[in-house]
Design an enzyme around this catalytic site. Structure first.
Site, mmCIF file in Angstrom:
data_model
loop_
_atom_site.group_PDB
_atom_site.id
_atom_site.type_symbol
_atom_site.label_atom_id
_atom_site.label_comp_id
_atom_site.label_asym_id
_atom_site.label_seq_id
_atom_site.Cartn_x
_atom_site.Cartn_y
_atom_site.Cartn_z
ATOM 1 N N THR A 124 0.800 -1.044 0.207
ATOM 2 C CA THR A 124 -0.362 0.207 0.266
ATOM 3 C C THR A 124 1.143 1.464 -0.550
ATOM 4 O OG1 THR A 124 -1.392 1.096 1.079
ATOM 5 C CG2 THR A 124 0.057 -0.257 2.891
ATOM 6 N N TYR A 148 -1.504 0.056 10.044
ATOM 7 C CA TYR A 148 -1.623 -0.677 8.572
ATOM 8 C C TYR A 148 -0.836 -0.508 7.812
ATOM 9 C CZ TYR A 148 -3.300 -1.180 3.674
ATOM 10 O OH TYR A 148 -4.508 -1.026 2.590
#
Length: 338
Positions: A124, A148
């Site tokens: 990501t 995250y």
């Protein structure tokens, strides 16, 4: 036309989820044999294409993964399983370090011991944190500002170390803002309460939400709202297939590549595009900006184009919105008839 020879089967973890289900479709369309492993905590069994072999279970179940590798002649893994909601990661960091880091470690360990040589990882842009420069290049510092992003960066680090130590190579694709749906409406974003802007906006346009919250109007952008690089999920799936081809062609090389279009749209740009597509004006509610939100996050995609020959087919905001709308209507019909 003769179908291409495919020497082994691809294991897709999280293949019942949003991005994973599109990768399964792309693999099957390209003639690959596919096995899917998903625990169905957030995925949907109906989202898995019929031609894929399905196993319900967890990626950290070493015995199960080893059995799948042996039964299905797995030669590569596309790893999509994990947790993806940034605010939840802040509130419950250990869940993210478990699902995204510890369980990925277990999966990689099983893969290495079972002789799987190729691994494609859904990373990501959150690994960059708040970047120093836009567009963001792959050699930019990776300084995540939430669990995250850090949980994904930890897996990238593990993959790099494993590739240095074993007969193993990998591609880590750093996604920007994934949106849209399969052009043939075979799959799409189906999670209830999703936080992706385009998903939220089309739900609002179809009366499934009362409004759209805009978090911040004082960003250093043309209209004051945050700018993001939206990539069509089918273009992203195509990038995974090209990454697979690259790993097979050169087993000594691994890749860390941005997956984005290299241009951004603001929150208001997106809402205006949904308005155009539906002739409905979405109610906008302005709120405070969220801590850590960068003004803009846009990919430099020169590396993925050069390394993989990736050529996006759907890099148009109105097309992305149209496909998301078509899927949302199909999903509503499915729920009515279920």
């Amino acid at each position: 036309m003769t179908a291409p020879h495919r020497p082994f089967t691809i294991l897709v973890t999280g293949g019942a989820g949003y991005i994973g289900s599109h990768a399964v479709l792309a693999l099957l369309d390209a003639g690959w044999r596919v096995a899917v492993l998903d625990n169905l905590v957030t995925g949907f069994r109906w989202a898995v294409a019929e031609d894929a072999v399905f196993y319900e279970g967890d990626i950290a179940d070493a015995a199960l993964v080893a059995r799948i590798v042996a039964e299905q002649n797995i030669g590569a893994i596309m790893h999509f399983a994990g947790s993806v909601v940034v605010p939840e990661s802040v509130a419950n960091p250990l869940k993210y370090y478990d699902n995204n880091s510890a369980r990925s470690r277990a999966l990689i360990d099983t893969a290495v011991h079972a002789g799987v040589r190729h691994f494609i990882f859904s990373s990501t842009a959150a690994t960059y944190g708040i970047p120093d420069a836009i567009p963001v290049r792959e050699d930019a510092p990776q300084r995540p500002i939430n669990p995250y992003g850090m949980s994904k960066l930890m897996t990238e680090a593990m993959l790099a170390d494993v590739a240095a130590a074993h007969d193993f190579n990998y591609a880590a694709l750093r996604y920007f803002n994934v949106a849209g749906a399969d052009p043939a409406a075979r799959s799409g974003q189906s999670t209830a309460g999703a936080t992706h802007l385009i998903k939220v906006a089309v739900e609002a346009a179809l009366g499934r939400r009362s409004h759209v919250d805009i978090f911040g109007s004082d960003f250093d952008t043309a209209d004051g709202t945050g700018v993001r690089d939206y990539i069509h999920v089918s273009d992203l799936a195509a990038a995974h297939l090209l990454a697979l081809d690259a790993l097979i062609a050169d087993p000594a090389a691994s890749h860390q590549l941005n997956a984005g279009y290299g241009r951004g749209f603001s929150v208001l740009d997106v809402l205006d595009a949904v308005d155009r597509a539906t002739n409905v004006r979405i109610e906008r509610r302005m709120g405070e900006r969220r801590a850590g939100d960068p003004d803009a996050l846009i990919a430099d995609n020169g590396a993925i184009r050069a390394a993989l020959g990736w050529q996006p087919r759907y890099n148009d905001l109105d097309t992305i919105v149209a496909h998301a709308l078509a899927w949302e209507r199909a999903l509503a019909e499915r729920q009515l008839t279920a």
